[in-house]
Motif scaffolding. Structure first.
Motif, PDB file in Angstrom:
ATOM      1  N   LYS A   1      82.998  73.708  40.168  1.00 40.29           N
ATOM      2  CA  LYS A   1      81.609  73.240  40.133  1.00 40.29           C
ATOM      3  C   LYS A   1      81.454  71.909  40.854  1.00 40.29           C
ATOM      4  O   LYS A   1      82.407  71.139  40.983  1.00 40.29           O
TER       5      LYS A   1
ATOM      6  N   GLU B   1      81.355  78.355  20.956  1.00 41.22           N
ATOM      7  CA  GLU B   1      82.445  79.303  21.211  1.00 41.22           C
ATOM      8  C   GLU B   1      82.865  79.994  19.914  1.00 41.22           C
ATOM      9  O   GLU B   1      83.073  81.216  19.895  1.00 41.22           O
TER      10      GLU B   1
ATOM     11  N   LYS C   1      89.740  80.579  32.030  1.00 41.90           N
ATOM     12  CA  LYS C   1      89.437  81.871  32.651  1.00 41.90           C
ATOM     13  C   LYS C   1      90.622  82.341  33.495  1.00 41.90           C
ATOM     14  O   LYS C   1      91.547  81.586  33.777  1.00 41.90           O
TER      15      LYS C   1
ATOM     16  N   TYR D   1      86.508  62.732  31.748  1.00 46.71           N
ATOM     17  CA  TYR D   1      86.067  63.957  32.408  1.00 46.71           C
ATOM     18  C   TYR D   1      85.710  63.688  33.869  1.00 46.71           C
ATOM     19  O   TYR D   1      84.577  63.927  34.313  1.00 46.71           O
TER      20      TYR D   1
ATOM     21  N   SER E   1      87.011  73.258  27.782  1.00 49.69           N
ATOM     22  CA  SER E   1      87.212  73.769  26.434  1.00 49.69           C
ATOM     23  C   SER E   1      87.711  75.203  26.541  1.00 49.69           C
ATOM     24  O   SER E   1      87.973  75.706  27.634  1.00 49.69           O
TER      25      SER E   1
ATOM     26  N   THR F   1      93.163  77.771  36.170  1.00 51.30           N
ATOM     27  CA  THR F   1      93.819  77.947  34.874  1.00 51.30           C
ATOM     28  C   THR F   1      95.292  78.310  35.040  1.00 51.30           C
ATOM     29  O   THR F   1      96.143  77.814  34.298  1.00 51.30           O
TER      30      THR F   1
ATOM     31  N   SER G   1      86.474  78.257  26.447  1.00 50.30           N
ATOM     32  CA  SER G   1      85.839  79.250  27.325  1.00 50.30           C
ATOM     33  C   SER G   1      86.088  78.974  28.803  1.00 50.30           C
ATOM     34  O   SER G   1      85.806  79.828  29.652  1.00 50.30           O
ATOM     35  N   SER G   2      86.626  77.794  29.129  1.00 48.85           N
ATOM     36  CA  SER G   2      86.953  77.472  30.521  1.00 48.85           C
ATOM     37  C   SER G   2      88.312  78.019  30.935  1.00 48.85           C
ATOM     38  O   SER G   2      88.672  77.963  32.114  1.00 48.85           O
TER      39      SER G   2
ATOM     40  N   LEU H   1      88.354  70.763  32.104  1.00 50.02           N
ATOM     41  CA  LEU H   1      88.522  72.062  32.757  1.00 50.02           C
ATOM     42  C   LEU H   1      87.178  72.733  33.024  1.00 50.02           C
ATOM     43  O   LEU H   1      87.055  73.538  33.945  1.00 50.02           O
ATOM     44  N   TYR H   2      86.170  72.386  32.256  1.00 50.13           N
ATOM     45  CA  TYR H   2      84.844  72.993  32.427  1.00 50.13           C
ATOM     46  C   TYR H   2      84.229  72.693  33.793  1.00 50.13           C
ATOM     47  O   TYR H   2      83.308  73.375  34.235  1.00 50.13           O
ATOM     48  N   LYS H   3      84.749  71.688  34.488  1.00 45.24           N
ATOM     49  CA  LYS H   3      84.207  71.334  35.801  1.00 45.24           C
ATOM     50  C   LYS H   3      84.812  72.158  36.935  1.00 45.24           C
ATOM     51  O   LYS H   3      84.359  72.057  38.080  1.00 45.24           O
TER      52      LYS H   3
END
Length: 390
Positions: free
Chosen positions: A328, A45, A373, A292, A368, A378, A370-371, A323-325
């Motif tokens: 998904k 990032e 959004k 996670y 992280s 978010t 970039s998650s 948060l990246y999940k």
């Protein structure tokens, strides 16, 4: 200089009976008792901001990022400035990262960490330098490393472990421990960071062959520990050396580790004795397990896993959240949990609220950047951050 100003202000406020009210952009960062609301910013990032950028452009872009994070309720940024035995800063120990300016060992066109430290404090964020202590490369090809990489100098020595997953510094080596400690020391002495964080990479494999020469030498010289205990002790020595180095360089800087979530797996497969680190003095100021998982995960359900850590950690406990999940499939979560992050857009928000009610937990880290959004997940997270009790 910055931290000395903070300490002086805190003393004045204590003597006068005053306290901080709503912070503005130029307010000092009080990291001593603050409930931590952090976001990880990974090397890839950061790379999107540094590569092909000028100093002025980077300062403008990262300043905008930090201003927005502060406005949303975050109070710490954890920036990955040493991902692979290379650096996003001016280092005498490690070459400039290829992820910083396209080629490992290239000229440091500008100093990202110096700018990030300045901009973080401008927007009332504490800043933490995130380091991978042992990882050199995910490839076994030494030609991909710059000539000033310490691993190149140590290519044919026992200071390295070379395995299927890449090249690593050997935890058994005293020279390696000294290098890692010195690498942290130069960050603390040369940059006004508030904290140092180590990631969860320790021994890269359990295979007996990866460090057999070092272990045979240890036994030949009278060592009586089993291979597993010896490996754990090697890591312990390094952690303790780094903690001591940090405190000697600047006692106000904190040192912590973000290990994997499973305490037993840390102990038996990574040789990371996390229980020792967070129950005995002289190892860490905080521990931040990477929990996670969703609430319905069949192997490590979120609340049960958090409880395991609250019953273990005697140091400051933070929790890293996934948060990246969002949106998904969580493929290893079991039948009930596999679609939890698809069917719900408030998982991380609910986790933040749950953690805020636990006295043992002193904060959380979002993985992280970039998650973050523009979506419902978010938005719910921001709402939870602002409306929870802390």
């Amino acid at each position: 200089m910055y931290k000395k100003i903070i300490l002086s202000l805190l003393l004045i406020f204590a003597l006068t009976g005053c306290s901080f009210t709503q912070a503005d952009e130029n307010s000092p960062v009080d990291t001593a008792q603050q409930y931590v609301k952090a976001v990880w910013i990974t090397y890839y990032e950061l790379s999107s901001f540094t590569k092909d950028s000028t100093q002025q452009e980077f300062k403008k872009q990262i300043g905008k990022v930090f201003k927005q994070l502060s406005a949303k309720g975050f109070n710490r940024v954890t920036v990955q400035v040493r991902p692979y035995a290379d650096a996003f800063y001016n280092s005498s120990c490690f070459p400039v990262s290829s992820y910083c300016f396209n080629e490992q060992g290239s000229e440091l066109i500008f100093d990202p960490l110096e700018i990030m430290t300045e901009q973080a404090h401008k927007y009332n964020l504490s800043i933490e330098a995130w380091v991978n202590p042992y990882r050199v490369s995910i490839s076994n090809d030494f030609s991909e490393l710059s000539q000033d990489n310490p691993a190149v100098k140590w290519k044919d020595t026992d200071n390295l472990i070379i395995c299927d997953s890449g090249i690593y510094f050997n935890p058994a080596s005293e020279e390696v421990t000294e290098l890692i400690a010195e690498g942290v020391k130069e960050i603390v002495e040369n940059y006004d960071v508030d904290s140092i964080c180590f990631d969860d990479y320790f021994y890269p494999a359990t295979d007996k062959s990866i460090d057999s020469t070092s272990y045979k030498s240890y036994k030949k010289n009278g060592g009586d520990k089993s291979l597993d205990d010896w490996r754990r002790e090697n890591i312990n020595k390094m952690i303790k050396a780094v903690y001591k180095t940090v405190k000697e360089a600047d006692s106000t800087v904190t040192f912590g580790i973000s290990p994997a979530s499973n305490i037993e797996n840390n102990y038996s497969t990574l040789y990371a004795d996390v229980t020792k680190w967070c129950t005995e003095e002289g190892y860490v100021d905080y521990i931040c397990p990477q929990i996670y998982f969703g609430f319905q995960n069949e192997n490590q359900p979120f609340m049960k896993t958090v409880k395991n850590w609250t019953q273990t950690a005697e140091c400051n406990l933070y929790v890293a959240l996934p948060l990246y999940k969002a949106d998904k499939e969580d493929e290893f979560a079991g039948e009930d949990g596999i679609k939890e992050f698809i069917n719900n857009n408030n998982i991380i928000a609910r986790q933040v609220i749950y953690l805020s009610k636990l006295s043992e937990v002193k904060g959380y880290y979002i993985f992280s950047y970039s998650s973050l959004k523009d979506n419902d997940e978010t938005k719910n997270l921001y709402s939870a951050m602002q409306n929870s009790s802390l």
